[in-house]
Scaffold this active site. Structure first.
Site, PDB file in Angstrom:
ATOM      1  N   LYS A 101       0.841  -1.215   0.000  1.00 37.18           N
ATOM      2  CA  LYS A 101       0.000   0.000   0.000  1.00 37.18           C
ATOM      3  C   LYS A 101       0.870   1.258   0.000  1.00 37.18           C
ATOM      4  O   LYS A 101       0.666   2.153  -0.814  1.00 37.18           O
ATOM      5  CB  LYS A 101      -0.943   0.016   1.223  1.00 37.18           C
ATOM      6  CG  LYS A 101      -1.869  -1.193   1.302  1.00 37.18           C
ATOM      7  CD  LYS A 101      -2.799  -1.124   2.499  1.00 37.18           C
ATOM      8  CE  LYS A 101      -2.100  -1.133   3.843  1.00 37.18           C
ATOM      9  NZ  LYS A 101      -1.361  -2.376   4.158  1.00 37.18           N
ATOM     10  N   ARG A 109      -9.654   1.080   8.992  1.00 36.71           N
ATOM     11  CA  ARG A 109      -9.103  -0.225   9.311  1.00 36.71           C
ATOM     12  C   ARG A 109     -10.071  -1.052  10.153  1.00 36.71           C
ATOM     13  O   ARG A 109      -9.751  -2.174  10.523  1.00 36.71           O
ATOM     14  CB  ARG A 109      -7.846   0.014  10.135  1.00 36.71           C
ATOM     15  CG  ARG A 109      -6.646  -0.752   9.680  1.00 36.71           C
ATOM     16  CD  ARG A 109      -5.541  -0.312  10.612  1.00 36.71           C
ATOM     17  NE  ARG A 109      -4.346  -1.004  10.400  1.00 36.71           N
ATOM     18  CZ  ARG A 109      -3.324  -0.557   9.681  1.00 36.71           C
ATOM     19  NH1 ARG A 109      -3.402   0.585   9.054  1.00 36.71           N
ATOM     20  NH2 ARG A 109      -2.238  -1.264   9.592  1.00 36.71           N
ATOM     21  N   ARG A 133      11.758  -5.409   4.613  1.00 40.48           N
ATOM     22  CA  ARG A 133      11.467  -3.982   4.403  1.00 40.48           C
ATOM     23  C   ARG A 133      12.453  -3.090   5.159  1.00 40.48           C
ATOM     24  O   ARG A 133      12.833  -3.368   6.285  1.00 40.48           O
ATOM     25  CB  ARG A 133      10.049  -3.673   4.881  1.00 40.48           C
ATOM     26  CG  ARG A 133       9.774  -2.166   4.905  1.00 40.48           C
ATOM     27  CD  ARG A 133       8.334  -1.826   4.985  1.00 40.48           C
ATOM     28  NE  ARG A 133       7.647  -2.452   6.084  1.00 40.48           N
ATOM     29  CZ  ARG A 133       6.321  -2.447   6.220  1.00 40.48           C
ATOM     30  NH1 ARG A 133       5.572  -1.828   5.316  1.00 40.48           N
ATOM     31  NH2 ARG A 133       5.760  -3.031   7.241  1.00 40.48           N
ATOM     32  N   ARG A 156      11.598  -1.167  10.594  1.00 38.40           N
ATOM     33  CA  ARG A 156      10.530  -0.775  11.515  1.00 38.40           C
ATOM     34  C   ARG A 156      10.473  -1.740  12.687  1.00 38.40           C
ATOM     35  O   ARG A 156      10.634  -2.940  12.504  1.00 38.40           O
ATOM     36  CB  ARG A 156       9.176  -0.789  10.774  1.00 38.40           C
ATOM     37  CG  ARG A 156       8.776   0.569  10.269  1.00 38.40           C
ATOM     38  CD  ARG A 156       7.611   0.532   9.337  1.00 38.40           C
ATOM     39  NE  ARG A 156       6.415  -0.116   9.845  1.00 38.40           N
ATOM     40  CZ  ARG A 156       5.249  -0.146   9.190  1.00 38.40           C
ATOM     41  NH1 ARG A 156       5.145   0.453   8.018  1.00 38.40           N
ATOM     42  NH2 ARG A 156       4.207  -0.751   9.703  1.00 38.40           N
ATOM     43  N   ARG A 209       0.016  -8.829  13.670  1.00 41.77           N
ATOM     44  CA  ARG A 209      -0.644  -7.820  12.816  1.00 41.77           C
ATOM     45  C   ARG A 209      -1.510  -8.484  11.751  1.00 41.77           C
ATOM     46  O   ARG A 209      -2.594  -7.995  11.420  1.00 41.77           O
ATOM     47  CB  ARG A 209       0.418  -6.924  12.158  1.00 41.77           C
ATOM     48  CG  ARG A 209       1.035  -5.947  13.150  1.00 41.77           C
ATOM     49  CD  ARG A 209       2.291  -5.334  12.612  1.00 41.77           C
ATOM     50  NE  ARG A 209       2.062  -4.536  11.425  1.00 41.77           N
ATOM     51  CZ  ARG A 209       3.032  -4.164  10.589  1.00 41.77           C
ATOM     52  NH1 ARG A 209       4.277  -4.518  10.817  1.00 41.77           N
ATOM     53  NH2 ARG A 209       2.750  -3.435   9.538  1.00 41.77           N
TER      54      ARG A 209
HETATM   55  P1  AP5 Z   1       4.783  -1.603   1.843  1.00 38.59           P
HETATM   56  O1  AP5 Z   1       4.439  -0.756   0.662  1.00 38.59           O
HETATM   57  O2  AP5 Z   1       5.584  -0.968   2.924  1.00 38.59           O
HETATM   58  O3  AP5 Z   1       3.490  -2.341   2.423  1.00 38.59           O
HETATM   59  P2  AP5 Z   1       2.214  -1.764   3.179  1.00 38.59           P
HETATM   60  O4  AP5 Z   1       1.030  -2.446   2.579  1.00 38.59           O
HETATM   61  O5  AP5 Z   1       2.215  -0.273   3.193  1.00 38.59           O
HETATM   62  O6  AP5 Z   1       2.487  -2.382   4.605  1.00 38.59           O
HETATM   63  P3  AP5 Z   1       2.457  -1.740   6.060  1.00 38.59           P
HETATM   64  O7  AP5 Z   1       3.120  -2.770   6.955  1.00 38.59           O
HETATM   65  O8  AP5 Z   1       3.037  -0.370   6.098  1.00 38.59           O
HETATM   66  O9  AP5 Z   1       0.976  -1.719   6.318  1.00 38.59           O
HETATM   67  P4  AP5 Z   1       0.307  -1.682   7.634  1.00 38.59           P
HETATM   68  O10 AP5 Z   1      -1.068  -1.411   7.164  1.00 38.59           O
HETATM   69  O11 AP5 Z   1       0.454  -2.861   8.505  1.00 38.59           O
HETATM   70  O12 AP5 Z   1       1.108  -0.572   8.456  1.00 38.59           O
HETATM   71  P5  AP5 Z   1       0.753   0.933   8.827  1.00 38.59           P
HETATM   72  O13 AP5 Z   1       1.968   1.726   8.735  1.00 38.59           O
HETATM   73  O14 AP5 Z   1      -0.469   1.364   8.097  1.00 38.59           O
HETATM   74  O15 AP5 Z   1       5.550  -2.907   1.274  1.00 38.59           O
HETATM   75  C1  AP5 Z   1       6.087  -3.881   2.150  1.00 38.59           C
HETATM   76  C2  AP5 Z   1       7.469  -4.324   1.632  1.00 38.59           C
HETATM   77  O16 AP5 Z   1       7.308  -5.046   0.416  1.00 38.59           O
HETATM   78  C3  AP5 Z   1       8.428  -3.167   1.324  1.00 38.59           C
HETATM   79  O17 AP5 Z   1       9.724  -3.543   1.676  1.00 38.59           O
HETATM   80  C4  AP5 Z   1       8.301  -2.990  -0.214  1.00 38.59           C
HETATM   81  O18 AP5 Z   1       9.489  -2.482  -0.787  1.00 38.59           O
HETATM   82  C5  AP5 Z   1       7.987  -4.410  -0.666  1.00 38.59           C
HETATM   83  N1  AP5 Z   1       7.072  -4.472  -1.799  1.00 38.59           N
HETATM   84  C6  AP5 Z   1       5.962  -3.692  -2.017  1.00 38.59           C
HETATM   85  N2  AP5 Z   1       5.359  -4.057  -3.165  1.00 38.59           N
HETATM   86  C7  AP5 Z   1       6.081  -5.098  -3.673  1.00 38.59           C
HETATM   87  C8  AP5 Z   1       5.965  -5.893  -4.855  1.00 38.59           C
HETATM   88  N3  AP5 Z   1       4.937  -5.697  -5.721  1.00 38.59           N
HETATM   89  N4  AP5 Z   1       6.886  -6.868  -5.071  1.00 38.59           N
HETATM   90  C9  AP5 Z   1       7.913  -7.068  -4.191  1.00 38.59           C
HETATM   91  N5  AP5 Z   1       8.083  -6.319  -3.071  1.00 38.59           N
HETATM   92  C10 AP5 Z   1       7.182  -5.348  -2.804  1.00 38.59           C
HETATM   93  O19 AP5 Z   1       0.303   0.755  10.362  1.00 38.59           O
HETATM   94  C11 AP5 Z   1       1.231   0.493  11.371  1.00 38.59           C
HETATM   95  C12 AP5 Z   1       0.530   0.495  12.725  1.00 38.59           C
HETATM   96  O20 AP5 Z   1      -0.064   1.802  12.982  1.00 38.59           O
HETATM   97  C13 AP5 Z   1      -0.655  -0.478  12.878  1.00 38.59           C
HETATM   98  O21 AP5 Z   1      -0.220  -1.782  13.235  1.00 38.59           O
HETATM   99  C14 AP5 Z   1      -1.480   0.208  13.995  1.00 38.59           C
HETATM  100  O22 AP5 Z   1      -0.894  -0.022  15.248  1.00 38.59           O
HETATM  101  C15 AP5 Z   1      -1.317   1.698  13.660  1.00 38.59           C
HETATM  102  N6  AP5 Z   1      -2.395   2.170  12.766  1.00 38.59           N
HETATM  103  C16 AP5 Z   1      -2.247   2.656  11.498  1.00 38.59           C
HETATM  104  N7  AP5 Z   1      -3.432   2.996  10.978  1.00 38.59           N
HETATM  105  C17 AP5 Z   1      -4.365   2.721  11.926  1.00 38.59           C
HETATM  106  C18 AP5 Z   1      -5.794   2.834  11.972  1.00 38.59           C
HETATM  107  N8  AP5 Z   1      -6.484   3.286  10.914  1.00 38.59           N
HETATM  108  N9  AP5 Z   1      -6.414   2.453  13.096  1.00 38.59           N
HETATM  109  C19 AP5 Z   1      -5.736   1.992  14.168  1.00 38.59           C
HETATM  110  N10 AP5 Z   1      -4.388   1.839  14.190  1.00 38.59           N
HETATM  111  C20 AP5 Z   1      -3.708   2.206  13.079  1.00 38.59           C
END
Ligand code: AP5
Ligand code: ZN
Length: 216
Positions: free
Chosen positions: A13, A88, A127, A160, A171
């Site tokens: 994402k 979410r 990552r 991270r 997660r």
């Molecule tokens: P990446 O693009 O970083 O993946 P992502 O889908 O963004 O994954 P996240 O782990 O950031 O999502 P998340 O939703 O768990 O975390 P968030 O920060 O929102 O890609 C992943 C890896 O794969 C990278 O190394 C990339 O280079 C590689 N990659 C990407 N595409 C690829 C491809 N096509 N082929 C090969 N490699 C590829 O949330 C973190 C925390 O914040 C949560 O756990 C929670 O505690 C809190 N939080 C955030 N939002 C909320 C909410 N709305 N409500 C409550 N708590 C929240």
């Protein structure tokens, strides 16, 4: 254009959001990035969020919704935005819907980046992120041009804290229970679009552009 990105942790994402935001000229609003910025700045919100994030738990809805409402009321969101990591939970989705409906608006597209479980662990443990500008890399699939250093701003990239294997498993579990129901939710509203997230990063992006309608 108001777009929501859906998909499990590690689906890509954040990676795709950076390119979508540039191509369609809309702000990329990542709740995870906003929380991480608050943690880095040592704010009260950051201290609260850290306790949940380090354990892989969701930050409480009320806190997250208040923060997002504040961000969406800023002037750069007037013509649209790309939400990454929000909503979410079904409660968050309802609140977003109500907020938009009050202005006669609605989400245009909920875009699901679909990636099976066996891809996720590999992606998340490999990552690396830039603590300064938020750019995302992968040791194998998307390494920085100069080893260990962000292409955009030259800062040393880091892992991270919530990308440790145990936290990743937690997660994913929370995603299944609390976030996956949003797929049905937006399907029922007729605005769900799905892309295959297992392809290479530029291929996934081209599929997204086709779905959203190209804009040069
Ligand atoms: P990446 O693009 O970083 O993946 P992502 O889908 O963004 O994954 P996240 O782990 O950031 O999502 P998340 O939703 O768990 O975390 P968030 O920060 O929102 O890609 C992943 C890896 O794969 C990278 O190394 C990339 O280079 C590689 N990659 C990407 N595409 C690829 C491809 N096509 N082929 C090969 N490699 C590829 O949330 C973190 C925390 O914040 C949560 O756990 C929670 O505690 C809190 N939080 C955030 N939002 C909320 C909410 N709305 N409500 C409550 N708590 C929240
Ligand atoms: Zn950087």
């Amino acid at each position: 254009m108001k777009i929501i990105l859906l998909g499990p942790p590690g689906a890509g994402k954040g990676t795709q959001a950076q390119s979508i935001s540039k191509r369609f000229q809309i702000p990329h609003i990542s709740t995870g990035d906003i929380f991480r910025k608050n943690i880095a700045d040592g704010t009260e919100l950051g201290t609260l969020a850290k306790g949940y994030m380090d354990k892989g738990l969701l930050v409480p809805d009320e806190v997250t919704i208040r923060m997002v409402k504040g961000r969406l009321s800023e002037p750069d969101c007037e013509t649209g935005y790309l939400l990454d990591g929000f909503p979410r939970t079904v409660f968050q989705a309802d609140e977003l819907g109500k907020m938009l409906a009050a202005d006669g608006e609605a989400v245009d597209t909920a875009l699901l980046i679909q990636v099976p479980r066996d891809f996720i662990i590999d992606r998340m443990t490999g990552r690396r992120v830039c603590p300064s500008c938020g750019a995302t890399y992968h040791l194998v699939y998307n390494p920085p041009m100069a080893k260990g250093v962000c292409d955009v701003c030259g800062t040393k990239v880091i892992q991270r804290k919530d990308d440790s294997i145990d936290t990743v498993v937690d997660r994913l579990d929370i995603y299944d229970r609390q976030t996956e129901p949003l797929i049905e939710y937006y399907l029922a509203k007729g605005i769900l679009r799905v892309v295959d997230g297992t392809q290479a990063i530029p291929v996934v992006f081209e599929s997204i552009v086709k779905l959203l309608g190209s804009k040069e």
